[in-house]
Every structure is written in structure tokens, then in C-alpha cells.
Design an enzyme around this catalytic site. Sequence first.
Site, PDB file in Angstrom:
ATOM      1  N   ARG A 138     -11.575   7.047  10.631  1.00  0.00           N
ATOM      2  CA  ARG A 138     -10.958   6.290   9.554  1.00  0.00           C
ATOM      3  C   ARG A 138      -9.841   7.119   8.934  1.00  0.00           C
ATOM      4  O   ARG A 138      -9.666   8.295   9.218  1.00  0.00           O
ATOM      5  CB  ARG A 138     -11.990   5.961   8.460  1.00  0.00           C
ATOM      6  CG  ARG A 138     -12.986   4.857   8.815  1.00  0.00           C
ATOM      7  CD  ARG A 138     -12.376   3.481   8.864  1.00  0.00           C
ATOM      8  NE  ARG A 138     -11.471   3.205   7.746  1.00  0.00           N
ATOM      9  CZ  ARG A 138     -11.854   2.843   6.527  1.00  0.00           C
ATOM     10  NH1 ARG A 138     -13.134   2.711   6.261  1.00  0.00           N
ATOM     11  NH2 ARG A 138     -10.959   2.608   5.590  1.00  0.00           N
ATOM     12  N   THR A 178     -12.205   6.091  17.281  1.00  0.00           N
ATOM     13  CA  THR A 178     -11.711   4.804  16.793  1.00  0.00           C
ATOM     14  C   THR A 178     -12.793   4.191  15.927  1.00  0.00           C
ATOM     15  O   THR A 178     -13.985   4.388  16.184  1.00  0.00           O
ATOM     16  CB  THR A 178     -11.361   3.826  17.926  1.00  0.00           C
ATOM     17  OG1 THR A 178     -10.899   2.596  17.344  1.00  0.00           O
ATOM     18  CG2 THR A 178     -12.560   3.515  18.813  1.00  0.00           C
ATOM     19  N   SER A 225     -12.427   0.833  15.304  1.00  0.00           N
ATOM     20  CA  SER A 225     -12.245  -0.578  15.632  1.00  0.00           C
ATOM     21  C   SER A 225     -13.328  -1.026  16.599  1.00  0.00           C
ATOM     22  O   SER A 225     -13.484  -0.438  17.680  1.00  0.00           O
ATOM     23  CB  SER A 225     -10.858  -0.781  16.263  1.00  0.00           C
ATOM     24  OG  SER A 225     -10.812  -1.961  17.012  1.00  0.00           O
ATOM     25  N   LEU A 226     -14.088  -2.062  16.237  1.00  0.00           N
ATOM     26  CA  LEU A 226     -15.096  -2.571  17.158  1.00  0.00           C
ATOM     27  C   LEU A 226     -14.449  -3.143  18.418  1.00  0.00           C
ATOM     28  O   LEU A 226     -15.015  -3.058  19.507  1.00  0.00           O
ATOM     29  CB  LEU A 226     -15.942  -3.643  16.471  1.00  0.00           C
ATOM     30  CG  LEU A 226     -16.939  -3.157  15.421  1.00  0.00           C
ATOM     31  CD1 LEU A 226     -17.704  -4.321  14.849  1.00  0.00           C
ATOM     32  CD2 LEU A 226     -17.896  -2.125  16.003  1.00  0.00           C
ATOM     33  N   ARG A 227     -13.280  -3.746  18.266  1.00  0.00           N
ATOM     34  CA  ARG A 227     -12.559  -4.243  19.444  1.00  0.00           C
ATOM     35  C   ARG A 227     -12.274  -3.102  20.414  1.00  0.00           C
ATOM     36  O   ARG A 227     -12.568  -3.195  21.617  1.00  0.00           O
ATOM     37  CB  ARG A 227     -11.237  -4.896  19.022  1.00  0.00           C
ATOM     38  CG  ARG A 227     -10.354  -5.291  20.206  1.00  0.00           C
ATOM     39  CD  ARG A 227      -8.969  -5.723  19.743  1.00  0.00           C
ATOM     40  NE  ARG A 227      -8.243  -4.655  19.080  1.00  0.00           N
ATOM     41  CZ  ARG A 227      -7.466  -3.756  19.700  1.00  0.00           C
ATOM     42  NH1 ARG A 227      -7.355  -3.776  21.014  1.00  0.00           N
ATOM     43  NH2 ARG A 227      -6.834  -2.830  19.017  1.00  0.00           N
ATOM     44  N   ARG A 228     -11.673  -2.021  19.895  1.00  0.00           N
ATOM     45  CA  ARG A 228     -11.372  -0.896  20.782  1.00  0.00           C
ATOM     46  C   ARG A 228     -12.639  -0.271  21.339  1.00  0.00           C
ATOM     47  O   ARG A 228     -12.664   0.176  22.501  1.00  0.00           O
ATOM     48  CB  ARG A 228     -10.547   0.151  20.026  1.00  0.00           C
ATOM     49  CG  ARG A 228      -9.114  -0.296  19.751  1.00  0.00           C
ATOM     50  CD  ARG A 228      -8.355   0.700  18.921  1.00  0.00           C
ATOM     51  NE  ARG A 228      -6.983   0.251  18.665  1.00  0.00           N
ATOM     52  CZ  ARG A 228      -6.329   0.469  17.539  1.00  0.00           C
ATOM     53  NH1 ARG A 228      -6.898   1.118  16.549  1.00  0.00           N
ATOM     54  NH2 ARG A 228      -5.088   0.016  17.400  1.00  0.00           N
ATOM     55  N   SER A 269       0.331   4.124   1.782  1.00  0.00           N
ATOM     56  CA  SER A 269       0.327   4.981   2.963  1.00  0.00           C
ATOM     57  C   SER A 269       1.744   5.081   3.510  1.00  0.00           C
ATOM     58  O   SER A 269       2.591   4.226   3.253  1.00  0.00           O
ATOM     59  CB  SER A 269      -0.611   4.418   4.035  1.00  0.00           C
ATOM     60  OG  SER A 269      -0.050   3.258   4.628  1.00  0.00           O
ATOM     61  N   LYS A 282      -2.371  -7.645  11.539  1.00  0.00           N
ATOM     62  CA  LYS A 282      -3.741  -7.514  12.044  1.00  0.00           C
ATOM     63  C   LYS A 282      -4.720  -7.151  10.931  1.00  0.00           C
ATOM     64  O   LYS A 282      -5.933  -7.259  11.116  1.00  0.00           O
ATOM     65  CB  LYS A 282      -3.809  -6.491  13.175  1.00  0.00           C
ATOM     66  CG  LYS A 282      -3.625  -5.054  12.783  1.00  0.00           C
ATOM     67  CD  LYS A 282      -3.694  -4.152  14.005  1.00  0.00           C
ATOM     68  CE  LYS A 282      -3.499  -2.681  13.649  1.00  0.00           C
ATOM     69  NZ  LYS A 282      -4.565  -2.128  12.809  1.00  0.00           N
ATOM     70  N   ASP A 283      -4.204  -6.738   9.748  1.00  0.00           N
ATOM     71  CA  ASP A 283      -5.072  -6.439   8.612  1.00  0.00           C
ATOM     72  C   ASP A 283      -5.280  -7.637   7.697  1.00  0.00           C
ATOM     73  O   ASP A 283      -6.011  -7.550   6.720  1.00  0.00           O
ATOM     74  CB  ASP A 283      -4.471  -5.298   7.771  1.00  0.00           C
ATOM     75  CG  ASP A 283      -4.463  -3.964   8.504  1.00  0.00           C
ATOM     76  OD1 ASP A 283      -5.273  -3.810   9.440  1.00  0.00           O
ATOM     77  OD2 ASP A 283      -3.665  -3.100   8.135  1.00  0.00           O
ATOM     78  N   CYS A 303     -13.692  -7.819  10.852  1.00  0.00           N
ATOM     79  CA  CYS A 303     -13.894  -6.474  11.402  1.00  0.00           C
ATOM     80  C   CYS A 303     -15.236  -6.332  12.109  1.00  0.00           C
ATOM     81  O   CYS A 303     -15.444  -5.388  12.855  1.00  0.00           O
ATOM     82  CB  CYS A 303     -13.808  -5.441  10.281  1.00  0.00           C
ATOM     83  SG  CYS A 303     -12.139  -5.122   9.773  1.00  0.00           S
ATOM     84  N   ASN A 341      -5.596   7.008   7.063  1.00  0.00           N
ATOM     85  CA  ASN A 341      -4.267   6.554   7.453  1.00  0.00           C
ATOM     86  C   ASN A 341      -3.819   7.272   8.725  1.00  0.00           C
ATOM     87  O   ASN A 341      -4.523   8.142   9.242  1.00  0.00           O
ATOM     88  CB  ASN A 341      -3.266   6.722   6.302  1.00  0.00           C
ATOM     89  CG  ASN A 341      -3.090   8.172   5.891  1.00  0.00           C
ATOM     90  OD1 ASN A 341      -3.055   9.072   6.725  1.00  0.00           O
ATOM     91  ND2 ASN A 341      -2.976   8.411   4.594  1.00  0.00           N
ATOM     92  N   ARG A 354       0.858  -1.187   0.000  1.00  0.00           N
ATOM     93  CA  ARG A 354       0.000   0.000   0.000  1.00  0.00           C
ATOM     94  C   ARG A 354       0.893   1.235   0.000  1.00  0.00           C
ATOM     95  O   ARG A 354       2.085   1.161   0.317  1.00  0.00           O
ATOM     96  CB  ARG A 354      -0.895  -0.008   1.236  1.00  0.00           C
ATOM     97  CG  ARG A 354      -1.874  -1.157   1.268  1.00  0.00           C
ATOM     98  CD  ARG A 354      -2.450  -1.341   2.667  1.00  0.00           C
ATOM     99  NE  ARG A 354      -3.121  -0.140   3.145  1.00  0.00           N
ATOM    100  CZ  ARG A 354      -3.404   0.106   4.424  1.00  0.00           C
ATOM    101  NH1 ARG A 354      -3.050  -0.766   5.364  1.00  0.00           N
ATOM    102  NH2 ARG A 354      -4.021   1.207   4.782  1.00  0.00           N
ATOM    103  N   THR A 367      -3.740  11.085   8.671  1.00  0.00           N
ATOM    104  CA  THR A 367      -5.095  11.634   8.602  1.00  0.00           C
ATOM    105  C   THR A 367      -5.763  11.597   9.970  1.00  0.00           C
ATOM    106  O   THR A 367      -6.424  12.557  10.393  1.00  0.00           O
ATOM    107  CB  THR A 367      -5.933  10.843   7.590  1.00  0.00           C
ATOM    108  OG1 THR A 367      -5.340  10.960   6.289  1.00  0.00           O
ATOM    109  CG2 THR A 367      -7.360  11.369   7.527  1.00  0.00           C
ATOM    110  N   ARG A 368      -5.596  10.511  10.676  1.00  0.00           N
ATOM    111  CA  ARG A 368      -6.216  10.391  12.000  1.00  0.00           C
ATOM    112  C   ARG A 368      -5.629  11.405  12.983  1.00  0.00           C
ATOM    113  O   ARG A 368      -6.362  12.023  13.764  1.00  0.00           O
ATOM    114  CB  ARG A 368      -6.024   8.970  12.535  1.00  0.00           C
ATOM    115  CG  ARG A 368      -6.708   7.916  11.691  1.00  0.00           C
ATOM    116  CD  ARG A 368      -6.548   6.525  12.271  1.00  0.00           C
ATOM    117  NE  ARG A 368      -7.004   5.515  11.327  1.00  0.00           N
ATOM    118  CZ  ARG A 368      -7.421   4.310  11.655  1.00  0.00           C
ATOM    119  NH1 ARG A 368      -7.438   3.946  12.920  1.00  0.00           N
ATOM    120  NH2 ARG A 368      -7.816   3.453  10.736  1.00  0.00           N
TER     121      ARG A 368
END
Length: 311
Positions: free
Chosen positions: A149, A127, A129-132, A15, A83-84, A242, A151, A13, A154-155
Site C-alpha cells: 500500500r 501488490t 490489488s485483488l485483480r493483480r 499525492s 479506476k479509483d 476492491c 502512494n 488528493r 512509497t511503493r
Amino acid sequence: MSKPAFPIVIATRESRLALWQAEHVKARLQALGHPVTLLGMTTKGDQILDRSLSKVGGKGLFVKELEVALEECRADIAVHSLKDVPMDLPEGFELACVMEREDPRDAFVSPQYATLQDLPEGAVVGTSSLRRTVLLRALRPDLRIEPLRGNLDTRLKKLDDGHYAGIVLAAAGLKRLGLGARIRHEFAPDSMLPAAGQGALGIEIRSGRPELRAALAPLADTTSWLTVTAERAVSRAMGGSCSMPLAAHGQWQGEELVLRAAWGEPDSASTALIRASSRRPVTDLASAADLGDEVAELLLAAGARRATPNA
């Protein structure tokens, strides 16, 4: 007798973090004598920024185009944040190397507040992330968790522009890009259990390329590979994606791997988490996967639910 070097093309990628990872692998392979070039690509996961990954196809969106480049022989290897990477690779592909893991923890980043506990009631934390989300909800049910969302840069810009009081990111990415100073607090795994494979780099190849597997062998870290195999086995057994708020993290104590996992209710205001753990000596990938399967069964027995096939 050393094996002959040969050219290798890395699909990556574009990024800044992904390019750092690809350059890191490139440097390691060049040190072994291989001429290496990068094939930069923009994936669907990079393009779709207005919806959460769980609603548009999951983290596999970050790897599909790279796999197409491998299949079409435009590239030889693909470098991923592990993790992706989906738990099950498409037929004809394999994970050929897991490198030494960076810090697997989550990091709290904020221009004003030193820790999550310092945030005022009702503060907005970012975030996607559903986990977070479920872990943050368990720690601070009074906070507002809003989508974030894009990169890494951006965050951070969205945070600096005042859209959030704080955000949660992987510590590994910040440290790899020299942004460790932005970290205000690193969550202990006890309070914010990391995602399966977080902080680890995985290298994917097409099956039937033994020369590539041999070339990548010096880059592999056995301890990291065993650990993430156990973690990913939990996710695989749970149907992880996800759309599954699942954490799984292994830590070594001597010859034993201690594996812990946590699951939260994704569509509920409940802050309760279901947790499970087990430990055993782990000496190969098969025993690591068996430990992960055991922990997944413990989660299910305690009331967690597998992801539905279309999740």
C-alpha cells in the site's frame, strides 16, 4: 462565439501523482482562459495504509472527501484516476469528462529481474490489488504475493529497500511522473488484463452545473470515454469493488470495440480464471454500457459470482 471563461477550483488528493493529474487539467483549462486554483486534500484512502482497501471501504475512500468539497461548494470539479472511482456515483454527482487515456497496462518493476518469468520460485511480489493477485497467481502460482500500500513513491521505496523482488504498478502513473525508466516490462493485456478505467482521468462535478460541463467538453476524448464506459459497465453489473478480483479491458478494431474480462476466485488457492469477451460497434455511451453488460452476463454464465452487497 466562445463561451465566457470563469474561475474553477479543482479538488485533488495531495499525492504527487494526483497533483500531477490536477495540474494537467489545470493547464488545459487555463489554456481555454479559465483562472484555475487547486484545493489539495488528504483522503481516508491516503491515511489508511496498514490494511487493504477491500477491508476498509474500497476505492471510494479516495474520492469521498473530494465529493464533500464539491457539495460544500469549496471546489467545482474533482480530478480522479478513473479506476479509483466507484461504479455508481452518489446522487447529485456526475462524471462530466473522461480525458484521453494513458497507457492502460500494468508494469513490472524490479531492481534485479527483467520480467515476471525471471523471478525465482518463491520470490515475493508486491501488490494490494485483488485483480493483480489473481492474475499473478494464474501466471506464476509459485510466487508469494504480499500486500503493498501507499502512494507511488512509497511503493517504489519499499521495493528499493528490499521488501520485494518485484512489484506491479500501473504503467500510466509511472509515465506521468517521468518514471518510465523504472519499468522493466509492460504486461501484454492478454496476460495481465488491466482494471476497468485504468490509465484514464475522470472529472467529477455536481449535477446541475451545465456551465462546467460545457467548460470541460474540450478536454474530453470520445474514444477513451466509450471504452471505459464499457469496462466500467462490466464492473457495475458484477457489483465490482476492491473486494472483487475483476479485470475488464476494451480495445478498438475499426468501428468495433472488443471487450474482454477476467474473474478469479478471491479466497481460493485455485489459479483458474474465468474469462469472457464480446465485440460490437459502439457509437454512444448506451451501446458501450450494453456491451459491458453482455460481457458481465457471459462471466456469470461461466461461473463467476457477483460481489455480495456488503463486500
